[in-house]
Write a protein that holds these residues in place. Structure first.
Motif, PDB file in Angstrom:
ATOM      1  N   PRO A 140      -0.697 -25.664   2.862  1.00  0.00           N
ATOM      2  CA  PRO A 140       0.395 -24.675   2.824  1.00  0.00           C
ATOM      3  C   PRO A 140      -0.161 -23.261   2.972  1.00  0.00           C
ATOM      4  CG  PRO A 140      -0.119 -25.428   0.616  1.00  0.00           C
ATOM      5  CD  PRO A 140      -0.949 -26.261   1.534  1.00  0.00           C
ATOM      6  N   PRO A 141       0.705 -22.264   3.210  1.00  0.00           N
ATOM      7  CA  PRO A 141       0.239 -20.876   3.335  1.00  0.00           C
ATOM      8  C   PRO A 141      -0.260 -20.324   2.002  1.00  0.00           C
ATOM      9  CG  PRO A 141       2.635 -20.983   3.366  1.00  0.00           C
ATOM     10  CD  PRO A 141       2.149 -22.403   3.449  1.00  0.00           C
ATOM     11  N   LEU A 142      -0.900 -19.162   2.074  1.00  0.00           N
ATOM     12  CA  LEU A 142      -1.533 -18.580   0.892  1.00  0.00           C
ATOM     13  C   LEU A 142      -0.538 -18.341  -0.237  1.00  0.00           C
ATOM     14  CD1 LEU A 142      -3.998 -17.348  -0.509  1.00  0.00           C
ATOM     15  CD2 LEU A 142      -3.468 -15.180   0.624  1.00  0.00           C
ATOM     16  N   TRP A 143       0.641 -17.781   0.072  1.00  0.00           N
ATOM     17  CA  TRP A 143       1.605 -17.479  -0.988  1.00  0.00           C
ATOM     18  C   TRP A 143       2.022 -18.744  -1.729  1.00  0.00           C
ATOM     19  CZ3 TRP A 143       6.310 -19.839  -1.116  1.00  0.00           C
ATOM     20  CH2 TRP A 143       6.797 -20.390   0.081  1.00  0.00           C
ATOM     21  N   ALA A 144       2.125 -19.861  -0.987  1.00  0.00           N
ATOM     22  CA  ALA A 144       2.510 -21.125  -1.620  1.00  0.00           C
ATOM     23  C   ALA A 144       1.391 -21.652  -2.516  1.00  0.00           C
ATOM     24  CB  ALA A 144       2.871 -22.152  -0.554  1.00  0.00           C
ATOM     25  N   ILE A 145       0.147 -21.501  -2.065  1.00  0.00           N
ATOM     26  CA  ILE A 145      -0.986 -21.943  -2.879  1.00  0.00           C
ATOM     27  C   ILE A 145      -1.044 -21.151  -4.186  1.00  0.00           C
ATOM     28  CG2 ILE A 145      -3.511 -21.850  -3.022  1.00  0.00           C
ATOM     29  CD1 ILE A 145      -2.538 -24.265  -1.580  1.00  0.00           C
ATOM     30  N   VAL A 146      -0.864 -19.851  -4.104  1.00  0.00           N
ATOM     31  CA  VAL A 146      -0.878 -19.019  -5.310  1.00  0.00           C
ATOM     32  C   VAL A 146       0.234 -19.454  -6.264  1.00  0.00           C
ATOM     33  CG1 VAL A 146      -0.529 -16.676  -6.188  1.00  0.00           C
ATOM     34  CG2 VAL A 146      -1.967 -17.048  -4.172  1.00  0.00           C
ATOM     35  N   ALA A 147       1.429 -19.695  -5.733  1.00  0.00           N
ATOM     36  CA  ALA A 147       2.557 -20.115  -6.567  1.00  0.00           C
ATOM     37  C   ALA A 147       2.301 -21.482  -7.195  1.00  0.00           C
ATOM     38  CB  ALA A 147       3.840 -20.142  -5.729  1.00  0.00           C
ATOM     39  N   LEU A 148       1.736 -22.400  -6.422  1.00  0.00           N
ATOM     40  CA  LEU A 148       1.472 -23.753  -6.928  1.00  0.00           C
ATOM     41  C   LEU A 148       0.397 -23.732  -8.007  1.00  0.00           C
ATOM     42  CD1 LEU A 148       1.606 -25.668  -3.537  1.00  0.00           C
ATOM     43  CD2 LEU A 148       3.152 -26.027  -5.473  1.00  0.00           C
ATOM     44  N   TRP A 149      -0.645 -22.947  -7.803  1.00  0.00           N
ATOM     45  CA  TRP A 149      -1.689 -22.868  -8.812  1.00  0.00           C
ATOM     46  C   TRP A 149      -1.176 -22.198 -10.082  1.00  0.00           C
ATOM     47  CZ3 TRP A 149      -7.020 -21.623  -6.090  1.00  0.00           C
ATOM     48  CH2 TRP A 149      -7.288 -22.627  -5.151  1.00  0.00           C
ATOM     49  N   ALA A 150      -0.296 -21.210  -9.937  1.00  0.00           N
ATOM     50  CA  ALA A 150       0.315 -20.591 -11.111  1.00  0.00           C
ATOM     51  C   ALA A 150       1.197 -21.600 -11.859  1.00  0.00           C
ATOM     52  CB  ALA A 150       1.135 -19.372 -10.699  1.00  0.00           C
ATOM     53  N   LEU A 151       1.911 -22.436 -11.109  1.00  0.00           N
ATOM     54  CA  LEU A 151       2.742 -23.479 -11.722  1.00  0.00           C
ATOM     55  C   LEU A 151       1.877 -24.472 -12.489  1.00  0.00           C
ATOM     56  CD1 LEU A 151       5.599 -24.661 -12.021  1.00  0.00           C
ATOM     57  CD2 LEU A 151       5.204 -25.930  -9.895  1.00  0.00           C
ATOM     58  N   SER A 152       0.733 -24.813 -11.915  1.00  0.00           N
ATOM     59  CA  SER A 152      -0.220 -25.671 -12.624  1.00  0.00           C
ATOM     60  C   SER A 152      -0.659 -25.017 -13.926  1.00  0.00           C
ATOM     61  CB  SER A 152      -1.429 -25.949 -11.729  1.00  0.00           C
ATOM     62  OG  SER A 152      -2.447 -26.632 -12.431  1.00  0.00           O
ATOM     63  N   GLY A 153      -0.909 -23.701 -13.890  1.00  0.00           N
ATOM     64  CA  GLY A 153      -1.280 -22.987 -15.108  1.00  0.00           C
ATOM     65  C   GLY A 153      -0.195 -23.030 -16.164  1.00  0.00           C
ATOM     66  N   ILE A 154       1.066 -22.928 -15.734  1.00  0.00           N
ATOM     67  CA  ILE A 154       2.183 -23.035 -16.683  1.00  0.00           C
ATOM     68  C   ILE A 154       2.170 -24.406 -17.356  1.00  0.00           C
ATOM     69  CG2 ILE A 154       4.709 -23.168 -16.853  1.00  0.00           C
ATOM     70  CD1 ILE A 154       4.839 -21.013 -14.677  1.00  0.00           C
ATOM     71  N   GLY A 155       1.960 -25.450 -16.572  1.00  0.00           N
ATOM     72  CA  GLY A 155       1.921 -26.800 -17.136  1.00  0.00           C
ATOM     73  C   GLY A 155       0.819 -26.970 -18.168  1.00  0.00           C
ATOM     74  N   SER A 156      -0.290 -26.250 -17.987  1.00  0.00           N
ATOM     75  CA  SER A 156      -1.419 -26.418 -18.914  1.00  0.00           C
ATOM     76  C   SER A 156      -1.102 -25.922 -20.320  1.00  0.00           C
ATOM     77  CB  SER A 156      -2.646 -25.685 -18.375  1.00  0.00           C
ATOM     78  OG  SER A 156      -2.477 -24.283 -18.459  1.00  0.00           O
ATOM     79  N   ALA A 157       0.053 -25.286 -20.520  1.00  0.00           N
ATOM     80  CA  ALA A 157       0.446 -24.847 -21.861  1.00  0.00           C
ATOM     81  C   ALA A 157       0.626 -26.028 -22.816  1.00  0.00           C
ATOM     82  CB  ALA A 157       1.737 -24.040 -21.795  1.00  0.00           C
TER      83      ALA A 157
END
Length: 438
Positions: free
Chosen positions: A318-335
């Motif tokens: 996916p494009p860069l903006w999508a990768i950043v959003a997906l990795w941030a979503l992964s970070g949210i899940g790590s809570a």
């Protein structure tokens, strides 16, 4: 009647702590301030050492070796030395470790030792972090009870991630402004100031265990800690949830080669590296402030799967903006780690708390190091996108398996949080509180 409910069947609303309540506790303020100083000092020292070693040797390999020394000591000595925080007063352990680290780092700043001696001092300095971290983790439940502990852990997690996001930028500016050795002197000062804050702001408590000839065998204590954690299905499940981070930490380790898929610029690397910590800060805040304590336990498995699932999308480039959003979503899940941490504290005996925390922390560091190493090898052959996607797929499978096991034992933790034993079978339970069938 359908519209009425007997008072006997009503449960009182769950007490949910606020950050203001937590900061109102003087001992927590001391622990938090000492921790924040430690985090800032760590970021400063990592940058200063990297710049110092590379400027003196011109070797990328030796620079990487010095950085690797920040991971190796806790893996090797963590499970053993963490037991010191069960055998000696925990405040004393933290103060002694801080003073010793201040002296060691000051030695680098003043004496400018040769490379081999520098490595030895760095090794010892990081090794002393194992009993300090175990003592701090073990004393926090004594300072904060109930849901205040979860809120306090969330504050600590947010502080850690915030210093990661901002520390490298600010640290780079400080090193450029004052120089490598002067930056290390500042790091030594943060350790000394932390020791003073803990001595003044933290109440002394006796050692949880009696020191006799048998208990002073640290290797024996390590075996006892491993038997305690892995012999109990509940503790075993929780520590495996903690170790799941070995999968979703991989994007951070591959951020630089991943950025080469776009423009290979330092801004892109920084954007990718900051995505997951940003999500972690947001997730920790939302999960601790807006989700009830027992609901955190029910959501823990789903959140763990959320920490891994978004990474799979990397396989379709996916494009860069999508990768950043997906990795941030992964970070949210790590809570979910907040819930796992709270459940772990509730389940482990106080006398063995530091040993159990030390074992869990060493496993986390080992899993992260080995996971990034394996992912790097895969990325070398198949590319970083494929390596991240495989990490997400393997992590999701592991999280799903752990969730199935967790659903079988979580009722015990929820019952403890409500301050009662599980209800007898004939007792009617409101539909809203019914357990989800596995």
């Amino acid at each position: 009647m359908a519209g009425r409910q007997s008072g006997r069947h009503r449960r009182p609303p769950e007490a949910q702590a606020t950050y203001r309540e937590v900061f109102a506790v003087g001992e927590f303020r001391a622990l938090w301030l000492a921790q924040a100083l430690s985090f800032v000092g760590d970021q400063l020292a990592q940058l200063a050492l990297a710049v110092l070693v590379y400027s003196r040797t011109g070797s990328a390999l030796l620079t990487a070796l010095t950085y690797a020394l920040t991971y190796l000591p806790p893996i090797v000595g963590g499970p053993v030395l963490s037991g010191l925080a069960d055998l000696f007063p925990r405040r004393t352990v933290m103060i002694v470790c801080d003073v010793a680290r201040a002296v060691l780092v000051a030695l680098i700043a003043v004496a400018a030792p040769p490379f081999w001696a520098l490595c030895a001092i760095v090794f010892l300095t990081v090794l002393l972090g194992a009993p300090f971290t175990a003592a701090r983790a073990a004393i926090l439940p004594d300072v904060l009870a109930g849901d205040r502990y979860v809120a306090g852990a969330a504050i600590n997690n947010i502080t850690h991630q915030a210093t990661q996001m901002l520390g490298f930028v600010a640290g780079g500016a400080i090193v450029t402004l004052v120089g490598e050795y002067e930056a290390l002197a500042l790091d030594a000062a943060t350790f000394g100031l932390s020791a003073v804050i803990l001595a003044v702001g933290l109440r002394g408590r006796p050692a949880p265990k009696k020191r006799d000839d048998a208990s002073l065998g640290l290797w024996r204590g390590t075996r006892d800690g491993a038997r305690l954690v892995f012999g109990d299905p509940l503790l075993r499940s929780l520590v495996l949830f903690a170790w799941l981070c070995a999968f979703y930490v991989i994007p951070e380790g591959l951020a630089a080669p991943y950025a080469a898929s776009f423009d290979d610029g330092p801004v892109t690397v920084g954007l990718l590296m900051s995505a997951m910590p940003t999500g972690m800060v947001l997730g920790a805040f939302l999960f601790s402030r807006f989700v009830r304590p027992t609901n955190r336990m029910r959501a823990m498995g789903w959140m763990a799967m959320l920490a891994c699932a978004p990474l799979i999308v990397a396989g379709v480039h996916p494009p860069l903006w999508a990768i950043v959003a997906l990795w941030a979503l992964s970070g949210i899940g790590s809570a979910y780690q907040l819930a796992a941490n709270a459940a772990f504290v509730a389940a482990v005996p106080a006398a063995g708390r530091a040993q159990a925390f030390g074992l869990a922390q060493s496993g986390i560091l080992a899993g992260q190091g080995l996971g990034i190493l394996a992912a790097g090898a895969v990325a070398q052959v198949l590319g970083p996108e494929t390596a991240v996607a495989l990490a997400g797929a393997l992590g999701l499978s592991a999280a799903a398996t752990l969730t199935l096991n967790w659903n079988q034992v979580r009722g015990e933790v929820i019952a403890r949080m409500r301050g009662r034993e599980p209800a007898p079978a004939p007792e009617p339970v409101p539909a809203a509180d019914a357990e989800i069938a596995s």
